[in-house]
Design a protein around this motif. Structure first.
Motif, PDB file in Angstrom:
ATOM      1  N   ILE A 201       0.841  -1.195   0.000  1.00 38.17           N
ATOM      2  CA  ILE A 201       0.000   0.000   0.000  1.00 38.17           C
ATOM      3  C   ILE A 201       0.878   1.247   0.000  1.00 38.17           C
ATOM      4  N   ALA A 202       0.629   2.151  -0.946  1.00 39.47           N
ATOM      5  CA  ALA A 202       1.360   3.421  -1.045  1.00 39.47           C
ATOM      6  C   ALA A 202       0.470   4.561  -0.565  1.00 39.47           C
ATOM      7  N   ARG A 203       1.115   5.703  -0.255  1.00 39.89           N
ATOM      8  CA  ARG A 203       0.352   6.855   0.247  1.00 39.89           C
ATOM      9  C   ARG A 203      -0.673   7.330  -0.777  1.00 39.89           C
ATOM     10  N   GLU A 204      -0.313   7.305  -2.059  1.00 39.01           N
ATOM     11  CA  GLU A 204      -1.231   7.788  -3.080  1.00 39.01           C
ATOM     12  C   GLU A 204      -2.424   6.858  -3.293  1.00 39.01           C
ATOM     13  N   ASP A 205      -2.390   5.660  -2.709  1.00 37.46           N
ATOM     14  CA  ASP A 205      -3.522   4.734  -2.823  1.00 37.46           C
ATOM     15  C   ASP A 205      -4.646   5.088  -1.865  1.00 37.46           C
ATOM     16  N   LEU A 206      -4.370   5.951  -0.890  1.00 38.95           N
ATOM     17  CA  LEU A 206      -5.322   6.182   0.196  1.00 38.95           C
ATOM     18  C   LEU A 206      -5.801   7.629   0.236  1.00 38.95           C
ATOM     19  N   MET A 207      -6.938   7.838   0.877  1.00 43.13           N
ATOM     20  CA  MET A 207      -7.482   9.168   1.129  1.00 43.13           C
ATOM     21  C   MET A 207      -8.389   9.077   2.353  1.00 43.13           C
ATOM     22  N   THR A 208      -8.830  10.217   2.861  1.00 43.65           N
ATOM     23  CA  THR A 208      -9.757  10.235   3.984  1.00 43.65           C
ATOM     24  C   THR A 208     -11.086  10.820   3.524  1.00 43.65           C
ATOM     25  N   VAL A 209     -12.178  10.289   4.065  1.00 41.32           N
ATOM     26  CA  VAL A 209     -13.524  10.763   3.746  1.00 41.32           C
ATOM     27  C   VAL A 209     -14.325  10.841   5.042  1.00 41.32           C
ATOM     28  N   ARG A 210     -15.396  11.665   5.025  1.00 39.89           N
ATOM     29  CA  ARG A 210     -16.310  11.763   6.158  1.00 39.89           C
ATOM     30  C   ARG A 210     -17.611  11.075   5.778  1.00 39.89           C
ATOM     31  N   VAL A 211     -17.986  10.077   6.546  1.00 43.94           N
ATOM     32  CA  VAL A 211     -19.186   9.292   6.243  1.00 43.94           C
ATOM     33  C   VAL A 211     -19.941   8.991   7.529  1.00 43.94           C
ATOM     34  N   GLU A 212     -21.236   8.671   7.360  1.00 46.68           N
ATOM     35  CA  GLU A 212     -22.042   8.189   8.470  1.00 46.68           C
ATOM     36  C   GLU A 212     -21.689   6.716   8.667  1.00 46.68           C
ATOM     37  N   LEU A 213     -21.250   6.365   9.848  1.00 46.37           N
ATOM     38  CA  LEU A 213     -20.717   5.030  10.075  1.00 46.37           C
ATOM     39  C   LEU A 213     -21.759   4.086  10.667  1.00 46.37           C
ATOM     40  N   ASP A 214     -21.624   2.843  10.261  1.00 44.05           N
ATOM     41  CA  ASP A 214     -22.399   1.753  10.850  1.00 44.05           C
ATOM     42  C   ASP A 214     -21.479   1.074  11.857  1.00 44.05           C
ATOM     43  N   PRO A 215     -21.927   0.886  13.091  1.00 44.75           N
ATOM     44  CA  PRO A 215     -21.058   0.247  14.097  1.00 44.75           C
ATOM     45  C   PRO A 215     -20.549  -1.128  13.674  1.00 44.75           C
ATOM     46  N   ALA A 216     -21.232  -1.763  12.703  1.00 46.10           N
ATOM     47  CA  ALA A 216     -20.805  -3.092  12.269  1.00 46.10           C
ATOM     48  C   ALA A 216     -19.547  -3.031  11.408  1.00 46.10           C
ATOM     49  N   LEU A 217     -19.227  -1.844  10.859  1.00 46.76           N
ATOM     50  CA  LEU A 217     -18.032  -1.711  10.023  1.00 46.76           C
ATOM     51  C   LEU A 217     -16.806  -1.450  10.888  1.00 46.76           C
TER      52      LEU A 217
ATOM     53  N   THR B 167     -14.028   0.173  10.450  1.00 52.60           N
ATOM     54  CA  THR B 167     -13.268   1.151   9.670  1.00 52.60           C
ATOM     55  C   THR B 167     -12.034   1.617  10.427  1.00 52.60           C
ATOM     56  N   LEU B 168     -11.144   2.274   9.689  1.00 53.70           N
ATOM     57  CA  LEU B 168      -9.915   2.803  10.282  1.00 53.70           C
ATOM     58  C   LEU B 168      -9.994   4.325  10.326  1.00 53.70           C
ATOM     59  N   PRO B 169      -9.742   4.950  11.489  1.00 49.83           N
ATOM     60  CA  PRO B 169      -9.805   6.419  11.593  1.00 49.83           C
ATOM     61  C   PRO B 169      -8.841   7.081  10.617  1.00 49.83           C
ATOM     62  N   GLY B 170      -9.209   8.296  10.187  1.00 47.38           N
ATOM     63  CA  GLY B 170      -8.369   9.029   9.254  1.00 47.38           C
ATOM     64  C   GLY B 170      -6.970   9.269   9.780  1.00 47.38           C
ATOM     65  N   GLY B 171      -6.825   9.372  11.100  1.00 45.94           N
ATOM     66  CA  GLY B 171      -5.512   9.594  11.688  1.00 45.94           C
ATOM     67  C   GLY B 171      -4.576   8.410  11.550  1.00 45.94           C
ATOM     68  N   ASP B 172      -5.104   7.224  11.180  1.00 44.24           N
ATOM     69  CA  ASP B 172      -4.269   6.029  11.033  1.00 44.24           C
ATOM     70  C   ASP B 172      -3.753   5.861   9.608  1.00 44.24           C
ATOM     71  N   LEU B 173      -4.051   6.806   8.720  1.00 44.26           N
ATOM     72  CA  LEU B 173      -3.680   6.638   7.310  1.00 44.26           C
ATOM     73  C   LEU B 173      -2.183   6.411   7.139  1.00 44.26           C
ATOM     74  N   ALA B 174      -1.364   7.214   7.789  1.00 43.57           N
ATOM     75  CA  ALA B 174       0.088   7.111   7.606  1.00 43.57           C
ATOM     76  C   ALA B 174       0.617   5.746   8.032  1.00 43.57           C
ATOM     77  N   SER B 175       0.002   5.142   9.044  1.00 45.57           N
ATOM     78  CA  SER B 175       0.491   3.850   9.540  1.00 45.57           C
ATOM     79  C   SER B 175       0.188   2.707   8.581  1.00 45.57           C
ATOM     80  N   LEU B 176      -0.701   2.932   7.609  1.00 45.95           N
ATOM     81  CA  LEU B 176      -1.048   1.878   6.658  1.00 45.95           C
ATOM     82  C   LEU B 176      -0.064   1.798   5.498  1.00 45.95           C
ATOM     83  N   VAL B 177       0.658   2.880   5.268  1.00 46.13           N
ATOM     84  CA  VAL B 177       1.611   2.912   4.152  1.00 46.13           C
ATOM     85  C   VAL B 177       2.721   1.896   4.409  1.00 46.13           C
TER      86      VAL B 177
END
Length: 238
Positions: A85-101, A103-113
């Motif tokens: 996974i590269a940095r350009e593969d990712l982005m952050t969005v604001r969505v209404e979340l379902d507790p069943a998902l 998801t990864l917080p936007g602040g964790d994006l850098a740790s996924l690279v």
């Protein structure tokens, strides 16, 4: 007896005017009453400002309490299973979340690279905890082997990470020679592909990196060194 008449003001009609006329003969002045000065009701003005401020704060609190929109990580482009996974593969969005998902917080994006995709993630999809893995490639007991293959010796579809293939040896046979010997083959999993070059001008080759058990790595390297191999795509099940 003679009685003399005395002219009273009431009888002459001139007494009132004479009584109000200034002795010096000047015109009398008319005084205009001064209107009362309006009071500035500072208390009422302050109360109005307070009501407006409380209303605005109430709206903000109501909006915050009735929305679950959060900033999470999403895929900017398609991420194939097994790819880094590269940095350009990712982005952050604001969505209404379902507790069943998960998801990864936007602040964790850098740790996924630098991590690898555990699943295929389509562009625009949310990245979940199940989408990534920290598993090292190759893992213990496995090896990576690069295979240079001409376009005509590959499937007509683009190979992607996770494809299960067979590397089949195709030894050159003398003209008119027939054989019933089954060609040697080794099963492997595609890790990635890269377009190579051919200095002889015969055409560019595709470098396919595959993962095989360490015990098969030597035989596969010797097989591919002859450049007489064909890649067969067996399965794309993930």
């Amino acid at each position: 007896m003679t009685t003399s008449a005395v002219n009273s003001p009431a009888r002459t009609g001139r007494g009132t005017a004479a009584a109000t006329r200034p002795l010096n003969g000047s015109t009398p002045s008319t005084e205009v009453p001064t209107p009362p000065r309006a009071r500035r009701r500072w208390g009422l003005f302050a109360a109005m400002v307070l009501v407006v401020a409380l209303g605005a704060l109430g709206n903000v609190w109501l909006l915050a309490s009735t929305t679950t929109a959060q900033e999470v990580v999403a895929a900017r482009s398609t991420i194939e299973r097994g790819s880094v996974i590269a940095r350009e593969d990712l982005m952050t969005v604001r969505v209404e979340l379902d507790p069943a998902l998960h998801t990864l917080p936007g602040g964790d994006l850098a740790s996924l690279v630098g991590q690898r995709a555990a699943l295929d993630v389509a562009a625009g999809s949310l990245v979940t905890t199940e989408s990534v893995t920290e598993t090292t490639v190759p893992p213990a007991g496995a090896s990576l082997v690069g295979i240079g293959v001409a376009q005509a010796r590959m499937p007509g579809v683009t190979l992607v990470a996770g494809d299960q293939v067979r590397v089949v040896a195709t030894p050159q046979l003398a003209t008119g020679t027939a054989t019933d010997v089954t060609p040697a083959s080794i099963s492997a999993v595609v890790v990635g592909t890269q377009t190579g070059t051919d200095a002889t001008g015969a055409g560019a080759q595709t470098i396919v990196t595959v993962q095989v058990p360490t015990a098969d790595a030597t035989a596969l390297a010797a097989m591919t060194a002859t450049e007489n191999v064909v890649l067969v795509l067996d399965s794309r099940e993930r």
